[in-house]
Design a protein around this motif. Structure first.
Motif, PDB file in Angstrom:
ATOM      1  N   LEU A 237       0.819  -1.208   0.000  1.00 16.45           N
ATOM      2  CA  LEU A 237       0.000   0.000   0.000  1.00 16.45           C
ATOM      3  C   LEU A 237       0.853   1.259   0.000  1.00 16.45           C
ATOM      4  N   ALA A 238       2.033   1.189   0.593  1.00 11.43           N
ATOM      5  CA  ALA A 238       2.942   2.338   0.540  1.00 11.43           C
ATOM      6  C   ALA A 238       3.339   2.618  -0.905  1.00 11.43           C
ATOM      7  N   GLY A 239       3.618   1.562  -1.668  1.00 14.73           N
ATOM      8  CA  GLY A 239       3.944   1.733  -3.077  1.00 14.73           C
ATOM      9  C   GLY A 239       2.781   2.266  -3.882  1.00 14.73           C
ATOM     10  N   GLU A 240       1.585   1.758  -3.591  1.00  9.21           N
ATOM     11  CA  GLU A 240       0.394   2.248  -4.289  1.00  9.21           C
ATOM     12  C   GLU A 240       0.144   3.716  -3.960  1.00  9.21           C
ATOM     13  N   MET A 241       0.351   4.086  -2.696  1.00 13.08           N
ATOM     14  CA  MET A 241       0.145   5.477  -2.297  1.00 13.08           C
ATOM     15  C   MET A 241       1.161   6.391  -2.973  1.00 13.08           C
ATOM     16  N   LEU A 242       2.399   5.898  -3.119  1.00 15.78           N
ATOM     17  CA  LEU A 242       3.424   6.674  -3.820  1.00 15.78           C
ATOM     18  C   LEU A 242       3.018   6.895  -5.273  1.00 15.78           C
ATOM     19  N   ALA A 243       2.508   5.857  -5.917  1.00 18.41           N
ATOM     20  CA  ALA A 243       2.069   5.983  -7.313  1.00 18.41           C
ATOM     21  C   ALA A 243       0.881   6.933  -7.434  1.00 18.41           C
ATOM     22  N   GLN A 244      -0.087   6.802  -6.524  1.00 25.57           N
ATOM     23  CA  GLN A 244      -1.278   7.645  -6.574  1.00 25.57           C
ATOM     24  C   GLN A 244      -0.928   9.108  -6.345  1.00 25.57           C
ATOM     25  N   ARG A 245      -0.001   9.363  -5.478  1.00 30.47           N
ATOM     26  CA  ARG A 245       0.325  10.755  -5.121  1.00 30.47           C
ATOM     27  C   ARG A 245       1.200  11.435  -6.179  1.00 30.47           C
ATOM     28  N   THR A 246       2.079  10.663  -6.846  1.00 31.84           N
ATOM     29  CA  THR A 246       3.060  11.290  -7.739  1.00 31.84           C
ATOM     30  C   THR A 246       2.813  11.043  -9.216  1.00 31.84           C
ATOM     31  N   GLY A 247       1.999  10.047  -9.550  1.00 27.85           N
ATOM     32  CA  GLY A 247       1.822   9.697 -10.958  1.00 27.85           C
ATOM     33  C   GLY A 247       2.896   8.777 -11.496  1.00 27.85           C
ATOM     34  N   ALA A 248       3.764   8.267 -10.622  1.00 29.10           N
ATOM     35  CA  ALA A 248       4.790   7.308 -11.034  1.00 29.10           C
ATOM     36  C   ALA A 248       4.132   5.992 -11.446  1.00 29.10           C
ATOM     37  N   GLN A 249       4.681   5.364 -12.480  1.00 30.72           N
ATOM     38  CA  GLN A 249       4.166   4.077 -12.949  1.00 30.72           C
ATOM     39  C   GLN A 249       4.889   2.961 -12.186  1.00 30.72           C
ATOM     40  N   LEU A 250       4.237   2.434 -11.165  1.00 29.65           N
ATOM     41  CA  LEU A 250       4.822   1.405 -10.315  1.00 29.65           C
ATOM     42  C   LEU A 250       3.963   0.157 -10.375  1.00 29.65           C
ATOM     43  N   THR A 251       4.550  -0.937 -10.794  1.00 30.57           N
ATOM     44  CA  THR A 251       3.841  -2.207 -10.937  1.00 30.57           C
ATOM     45  C   THR A 251       4.197  -3.121  -9.781  1.00 30.57           C
ATOM     46  N   HIS A 252       3.184  -3.568  -9.050  1.00 29.73           N
ATOM     47  CA  HIS A 252       3.428  -4.378  -7.854  1.00 29.73           C
ATOM     48  C   HIS A 252       3.713  -5.837  -8.206  1.00 29.73           C
ATOM     49  N   ILE A 253       4.764  -6.399  -7.568  1.00 28.09           N
ATOM     50  CA  ILE A 253       5.111  -7.812  -7.689  1.00 28.09           C
ATOM     51  C   ILE A 253       5.059  -8.416  -6.282  1.00 28.09           C
ATOM     52  N   PRO A 254       4.023  -9.202  -5.964  1.00 31.73           N
ATOM     53  CA  PRO A 254       3.918  -9.761  -4.612  1.00 31.73           C
ATOM     54  C   PRO A 254       4.791 -11.009  -4.423  1.00 31.73           C
ATOM     55  N   TYR A 255       5.403 -11.101  -3.255  1.00 36.43           N
ATOM     56  CA  TYR A 255       6.175 -12.284  -2.873  1.00 36.43           C
ATOM     57  C   TYR A 255       5.563 -12.871  -1.597  1.00 36.43           C
TER      58      TYR A 255
END
Length: 319
Positions: free
Chosen positions: A162-180
Motif C-alpha cells: 500500500l505504501a507503493g500504491e500510495m506513492l504511485a497515486q500521489r506522484t503519478g509514477a508508474q509502479l507495478t506491484h510484484i507480490p512475494y
C-alpha cells in the motif's frame, strides 16, 4: 426495598471488579501472534514477553496462530474472555488493512478489541538495484513517470504494497506491484537484478544497503531510521506528509477492564524503555513507542480510514 437490593447488587459487582483488577494476573498470560514463528512480528513479541512476565509476576507465553494473513489468530483473541489473560500481538496489516482487502473478515477491529499500547513502528524503505540510474526519490519518480518500474513486497495487501500504491497515486509514477511470500524474497530478487525495486522493512535490507549491494532511495517513516541514519525520509525528499510505518502493538478483547489495560500499558512501556529491549528492537528496525491506549486507539481509527481510500483506488481485493 427493591431499590436497596439493586444498589446492593451494584456495589457487589463493583467490588468484584475491583477484586479482579487487584488479582490480575492470576495465571500465565497468552500473547497470541497471528503469524508463524521467526518473522518480525513474532520476534517483536518475544523481545518483550519475558521481561513483561517478570514485571507482572506471571509468565507471558507467546503463542503462534498463523493463517489467513493473520485473520485466524486475531479472531481467536477476539472471541477470548476479556480478562487480560489472552492478548493479541496486533499488526497493522491485519488490523487496519485486512478489513478493506478481504471480502469477508471474522472480526471487527473497532468493535472486538481494546487498544493497550503500540510496541513500535517498523521502518519501511524503498531500495533499488545498483543499476537503477536514480539516486534519489525525485529522480526515481521522474523516471517512473516516463516508464514503468516493478517493485516487490512481502505480499498483496501488506503495508509495503500500500505504501507503493500510495506513492504511485500521489506522484503519478508508474509502479507495478510484484507480490512475494515474504519481504526477504523480494530483496533477494532485487539483489539478483530480477526486479529493480523493493518496498520492505529496514531489517531485511539494511545489511545490503550498508555493503553497497542495494541502493537506498528513501525511508517512508516520519524520522530517519537509527539503523540507516544517512538515508533521507520521503518527506525530506519532496513529499511532505508522506509517512508510512508498519506498526506492531498489543490489544485485548473488547470489554477488558480499564484497570487491567492500564496496568498492561504501564508495564509494557517500562519494558520498552529497557536498554536490552531497545537494542533488540533496533536490530529489528523497530522504533519502540509504548504510547497510551487512547493514542494507540486513535491511530487505529485514522489508519482504517486512510487505507480504505488507498485500497479502493488501487482496486485491491483478496478472497
Amino acid at each position: 426495598m427493591r431499590r436497596s437490593v439493586m444498589l446492593a447488587a451494584s456495589f457487589a459487582l463493583v467490588a468484584a471488579r475491583g477484586a479482579f483488577a487487584q488479582e490480575f494476573p492470576s495465571r500465565p498470560v497468552r500473547l497470541v501472534v497471528p503469524f508463524a514463528a521467526g518473522g518480525v512480528t513474532d520476534t517483536s513479541a518475544r523481545a518483550v514477553a519475558d521481561r513483561l512476565g517478570a514485571r507482572l509476576g506471571q509468565p507471558v507465553v507467546v503463542e503462534n496462530r498463523p493463517g489467513a494473513s493473520g485473520n485466524i489468530g486475531t479472531e481467536q483473541v477476539a472471541k477470548s474472555a476479556p480478562d487480560g489473560h489472552t492478548l493479541l500481538l496486533g499488526f497493522d496489516g491485519t488490523m487496519v488493512i485486512n478489513p478493506h482487502v478481504f471480502a469477508k473478515i471474522p472480526f471487527d477491529t473497532l468493535r472486538d478489541f481494546a487498544a493497550v499500547t503500540k510496541l513500535g513502528d517498523a521502518t519501511l524503505i524503498l531500495v533499488a538495484h545498483p543499476s537503477v540510474p536514480a539516486n534519489s526519490l525525485q529522480e526515481l519518480i521522474a523516471q517512473a513517470k516516463a516508464r514503468p518500474f516493478a517493485f516487490g513486497t512481502s505480499g498483496t495487501g501488506g503495508t509495503p504494497h500500500l505504501a507503493g500504491e500510495m506513492l504511485a497515486q500521489r506522484t503519478g509514477a508508474q509502479l507495478t506491484h510484484i507480490p512475494y511470500k515474504g519481504g526477504g524474497q523480494a530483496v533477494i530478487d532485487v539483489l539478483g537484478g530480477q526486479i529493480p525495486l523493493a518496498f520492505t522493512a529496514v531489517a531485511s535490507s539494511q545489511q545490503f544497503v550498508k555493503s553497497g549491494k542495494l541502493k537506498a532511495i528513501g525511508v517512508s517513516s516520519a524520522r530517519r531510521s537509527s539503523s540507516l541514519p544517512d538515508v533521507p525520509t520521503f518527506a525530506e525528499s519532496g513529499l511532505p506528509g508522506f509517512v508510512v510505518d508498519s506498526w506492531v502493538g498489543v490489544l485485548a478483547p473488547a470489554g477488558t477492564a480499564q484497570s487491567v489495560i492500564g496496568r498492561l500499558q504501564r508495564e509494557i512501556a517500562a519494558v520498552l524503555a529497557e536498554p536490552a529491549v531497545k537494542e533488540r528492537y533496533s536490530v529489528l528496525g523497530i522504533e519502540p513507542v509504548g504510547n497510551t491506549p487512547e493514542q494507540f486507539a486513535a491511530q487505529i481509527r485514522e489508519d482504517l480510514a486512510r487505507w480504505e481510500k488507498v485500497v479502493k483506488q488501487a482496486g485491491i481485493k483478496l478472497e
